[in-house]
Every structure is written in C-alpha cells, then in structure tokens.
Design a protein around this motif. Structure first.
Motif, PDB file in Angstrom:
ATOM      1  N   PHE A 135      -8.945  -9.837  -5.682  1.00  0.00           N
ATOM      2  CA  PHE A 135      -8.410 -10.109  -7.016  1.00  0.00           C
ATOM      3  C   PHE A 135      -6.890 -10.219  -7.001  1.00  0.00           C
ATOM      4  O   PHE A 135      -6.305 -10.914  -7.832  1.00  0.00           O
ATOM      5  N   TYR A 136      -6.254  -9.497  -6.063  1.00  0.00           N
ATOM      6  CA  TYR A 136      -4.803  -9.440  -6.040  1.00  0.00           C
ATOM      7  C   TYR A 136      -4.260 -10.024  -4.738  1.00  0.00           C
ATOM      8  O   TYR A 136      -4.931 -10.006  -3.706  1.00  0.00           O
ATOM      9  N   ASP A 151       1.565  -8.384  -4.246  1.00  0.00           N
ATOM     10  CA  ASP A 151       1.568  -7.795  -5.582  1.00  0.00           C
ATOM     11  C   ASP A 151       1.131  -6.337  -5.582  1.00  0.00           C
ATOM     12  O   ASP A 151       1.129  -5.685  -6.631  1.00  0.00           O
ATOM     13  N   ILE A 152       0.756  -5.821  -4.411  1.00  0.00           N
ATOM     14  CA  ILE A 152       0.282  -4.442  -4.315  1.00  0.00           C
ATOM     15  C   ILE A 152       1.305  -3.614  -3.550  1.00  0.00           C
ATOM     16  O   ILE A 152       1.600  -3.889  -2.387  1.00  0.00           O
ATOM     17  N   SER A 153       1.822  -2.588  -4.185  1.00  0.00           N
ATOM     18  CA  SER A 153       2.801  -1.712  -3.545  1.00  0.00           C
ATOM     19  C   SER A 153       2.602  -0.285  -4.039  1.00  0.00           C
ATOM     20  O   SER A 153       2.721  -0.012  -5.231  1.00  0.00           O
ATOM     21  N   PHE A 154       2.274   0.615  -3.108  1.00  0.00           N
ATOM     22  CA  PHE A 154       2.046   2.013  -3.454  1.00  0.00           C
ATOM     23  C   PHE A 154       3.014   2.945  -2.726  1.00  0.00           C
ATOM     24  O   PHE A 154       2.801   4.152  -2.671  1.00  0.00           O
ATOM     25  N   GLY A 155       4.063   2.376  -2.148  1.00  0.00           N
ATOM     26  CA  GLY A 155       5.002   3.209  -1.412  1.00  0.00           C
ATOM     27  C   GLY A 155       4.435   3.632  -0.067  1.00  0.00           C
ATOM     28  O   GLY A 155       3.777   2.843   0.613  1.00  0.00           O
ATOM     29  N   GLU A 156       4.640   4.869   0.296  1.00  0.00           N
ATOM     30  CA  GLU A 156       4.225   5.359   1.611  1.00  0.00           C
ATOM     31  C   GLU A 156       2.761   5.768   1.659  1.00  0.00           C
ATOM     32  O   GLU A 156       2.193   5.900   2.735  1.00  0.00           O
ATOM     33  N   ARG A 157       2.137   6.001   0.523  1.00  0.00           N
ATOM     34  CA  ARG A 157       0.766   6.512   0.513  1.00  0.00           C
ATOM     35  C   ARG A 157      -0.137   5.629  -0.340  1.00  0.00           C
ATOM     36  O   ARG A 157       0.115   5.422  -1.528  1.00  0.00           O
ATOM     37  N   PHE A 158      -1.195   5.133   0.287  1.00  0.00           N
ATOM     38  CA  PHE A 158      -2.194   4.346  -0.433  1.00  0.00           C
ATOM     39  C   PHE A 158      -3.117   5.314  -1.175  1.00  0.00           C
ATOM     40  O   PHE A 158      -3.410   6.411  -0.681  1.00  0.00           O
ATOM     41  N   PRO A 159      -3.597   4.946  -2.362  1.00  0.00           N
ATOM     42  CA  PRO A 159      -4.476   5.851  -3.132  1.00  0.00           C
ATOM     43  C   PRO A 159      -5.689   6.300  -2.316  1.00  0.00           C
ATOM     44  O   PRO A 159      -6.290   5.516  -1.583  1.00  0.00           O
ATOM     45  N   ASP A 160      -6.045   7.581  -2.473  1.00  0.00           N
ATOM     46  CA  ASP A 160      -7.159   8.143  -1.711  1.00  0.00           C
ATOM     47  C   ASP A 160      -8.518   7.743  -2.269  1.00  0.00           C
ATOM     48  O   ASP A 160      -9.512   7.722  -1.538  1.00  0.00           O
ATOM     49  N   THR A 161      -8.596   7.456  -3.546  1.00  0.00           N
ATOM     50  CA  THR A 161      -9.869   7.127  -4.177  1.00  0.00           C
ATOM     51  C   THR A 161      -9.750   5.820  -4.956  1.00  0.00           C
ATOM     52  O   THR A 161      -8.646   5.392  -5.315  1.00  0.00           O
ATOM     53  N   PHE A 162     -10.902   5.219  -5.214  1.00  0.00           N
ATOM     54  CA  PHE A 162     -10.904   3.981  -5.992  1.00  0.00           C
ATOM     55  C   PHE A 162     -10.406   4.237  -7.408  1.00  0.00           C
ATOM     56  O   PHE A 162      -9.697   3.408  -7.986  1.00  0.00           O
ATOM     57  N   SER A 186      -8.192   6.335  -8.456  1.00  0.00           N
ATOM     58  CA  SER A 186      -6.734   6.387  -8.434  1.00  0.00           C
ATOM     59  C   SER A 186      -6.142   4.996  -8.265  1.00  0.00           C
ATOM     60  O   SER A 186      -5.151   4.634  -8.920  1.00  0.00           O
ATOM     61  N   PHE A 187      -6.756   4.205  -7.392  1.00  0.00           N
ATOM     62  CA  PHE A 187      -6.317   2.826  -7.184  1.00  0.00           C
ATOM     63  C   PHE A 187      -6.427   2.020  -8.475  1.00  0.00           C
ATOM     64  O   PHE A 187      -5.502   1.316  -8.869  1.00  0.00           O
ATOM     65  N   GLU A 188      -7.575   2.167  -9.137  1.00  0.00           N
ATOM     66  CA  GLU A 188      -7.823   1.395 -10.361  1.00  0.00           C
ATOM     67  C   GLU A 188      -6.809   1.746 -11.446  1.00  0.00           C
ATOM     68  O   GLU A 188      -6.296   0.864 -12.158  1.00  0.00           O
ATOM     69  N   GLY A 241      -2.893  -3.251 -15.621  1.00  0.00           N
ATOM     70  CA  GLY A 241      -1.747  -4.027 -16.071  1.00  0.00           C
ATOM     71  C   GLY A 241      -1.270  -5.049 -15.055  1.00  0.00           C
ATOM     72  O   GLY A 241      -0.499  -5.949 -15.406  1.00  0.00           O
ATOM     73  N   LYS A 242      -1.713  -4.897 -13.801  1.00  0.00           N
ATOM     74  CA  LYS A 242      -1.347  -5.887 -12.789  1.00  0.00           C
ATOM     75  C   LYS A 242      -2.112  -7.187 -13.041  1.00  0.00           C
ATOM     76  O   LYS A 242      -3.281  -7.182 -13.426  1.00  0.00           O
TER      77      LYS A 242
END
Length: 230
Positions: free
Chosen positions: A132-133, A137-148, A150-152, A157-158
């Motif tokens: 979808f993205y 357009d995806i940037s979470f800094g140093e840590r990617f979300p641990d769960t879906f 949290s990601f969602e 708004g993206k």
C-alpha cells in the motif's frame, strides 16, 4: 537500451508500477524465474511447490501472457536449478537494466544481491508494486514497530501510494531462451490469474460474505467464509 523485467508477486497488468517503469525503454523482455529445485522433495519429504500451487501459478502466468500478447509482449518462463542460468541470460543479452517489484524476504534479497555482484555492469532497480505504501514514505526511526497494531496506528493518516494505469503500449519485445512447463488441469480450487482474481472480487462483494466476515473468517470451509484475496 534493453530492460529485463523479472516477475514475482505482481502478475498483473493493472496498477503495476514495475511494469510501467520497465516500459520506459527501447527493448523489453518479461520473464518469470522458476527454481526447479522447488519441485524436489527435501529430507522431510516436502516440496517447495506442489501440483496445485504450480497449477495456480501457471494459470496466472498464462493469463498475464495472454494480456501482454495484445501489447506485443510475452512472458518467458526461465526454469532451472539456482540462479546461474538467470545470470547467464542477463549477461548474454547485455541487459542495461533489470527491474522487479521490491522484495522483503531474506531469501529473495540474497539472490538479488548475488545477481548484482555477478552482473556489475547492469543496473538493478526495485519498485514498490505489492504494498500500500512506498518505502520512502515509511520512516520509524531506529526501531520498527513490534506489532501490526502499533504499525497501523503510526501509519494512520499516511497516503497510500498512487495507483498507475495499465500501459497502452510496450517497447519492442526481446526473445530470450525460455521454455514453458506443462500446467496441470484444474479439478478443485480457485483459478489463477488477474482476470480470475477480478471475477472473484466482484462475486464476493456481491454476496453476503462481507457482512459476516468476522464470524466466518476462521472457518475451514465455505466459498464465502473468507475473502480468498490473500
């Protein structure tokens, strides 16, 4: 210039950014690489691809080939053990570019990196065509979300990546060494291919399935129990 477009999980004409990017050249070959080792049993007696999965995949490739034929193109099936045969095709045909939809699994990333190292004069490009993205357009800094969940929440708004139209014209087709394998006849299960997928989508949303999806999605049997889209 010449481009090799390697198909993966993007066997469609509509909304295919990789195909549109590959079309921006003078000559084009479109191919699917099928590792023949997947048909062999491993030490546990399991195969990477069985007759039903190959039938579904083969139908999808045939459907795409039929659609591309109207634009003067064809799908080349490159079947072999490992990826040396694919590297030889890239080098022998002197492709300037190799394009594919962006991969996210470790195994595919490894062989993609191997192709790059063995074909240093060829430019290798990936396009976001199966998500979808777009990656940028995806940037979470140093840590990617641990769960879906949290990601969602963080992605609310993206904006989804822009859809693209199907091509009206494609570059001159290039002939490369390839050979189709026999495709088993379908006896049960869904039909493979973009056209069959659209038909399934329309039938499902015309039915009562969506209104009771949450009650039936974990059931094991039933045409309307799950979307079947995955």
């Amino acid at each position: 210039m010449a481009t090799l477009y390697l198909l993966s999980n993007d066997l469609r004409i509509k909304d295919n950014p990789s195909l549109m990017r590959a079309a921006k050249d003078e000559r084009l070959a479109i191919a699917y690489h099928l590792n023949s080792e997947l048909f062999l049993k491993d030490r546990y007696g399991c195969r990477g691809i069985g007759p039903h999965r190959w039938r579904f995949l083969g139908e999808a490739l045939r459907d795409l080939d039929n659609q591309l034929s109207r634009l003067g193109q064809t799908v080349h099936l490159i079947a072999g053990s490992g990826y040396d045969d694919l590297c030889n095709i890239i080098l022998s045909n002197r492709f300037d570019r190799v394009i594919r939809s962006r991969a996210h699994d470790a195994k595919t990333l490894r062989w993609w990196g191997r192709l790059k190292s063995q074909c240093p004069s060829t430019k290798f490009l990936e396009t976001d065509s199966t998500t979808f993205y777009s990656e940028e357009d995806i940037s979470f800094g140093e840590r990617f979300p641990d769960t879906f969940s949290s990601f969602e929440k963080q992605m609310r708004g993206k904006v989804f990546r822009s859809m693209v139209d199907e091509p009206l014209i494609l570059p001159q087709a290039m002939e490369i060494e390839s050979q189709w394998m026999p495709i088993p006849e379908r006896t049960v299960g869904l039909s493979g291919g973009e056209e069959a997928g659209w038909a399934k989508l329309k039938d499902y949303f015309r039915s009562t399935g969506p209104s009771k999806y949450k009650e039936t999605r974990n059931a094991l049997h039933g045409d309307e129990y799950a979307t079947g889209l995955s």
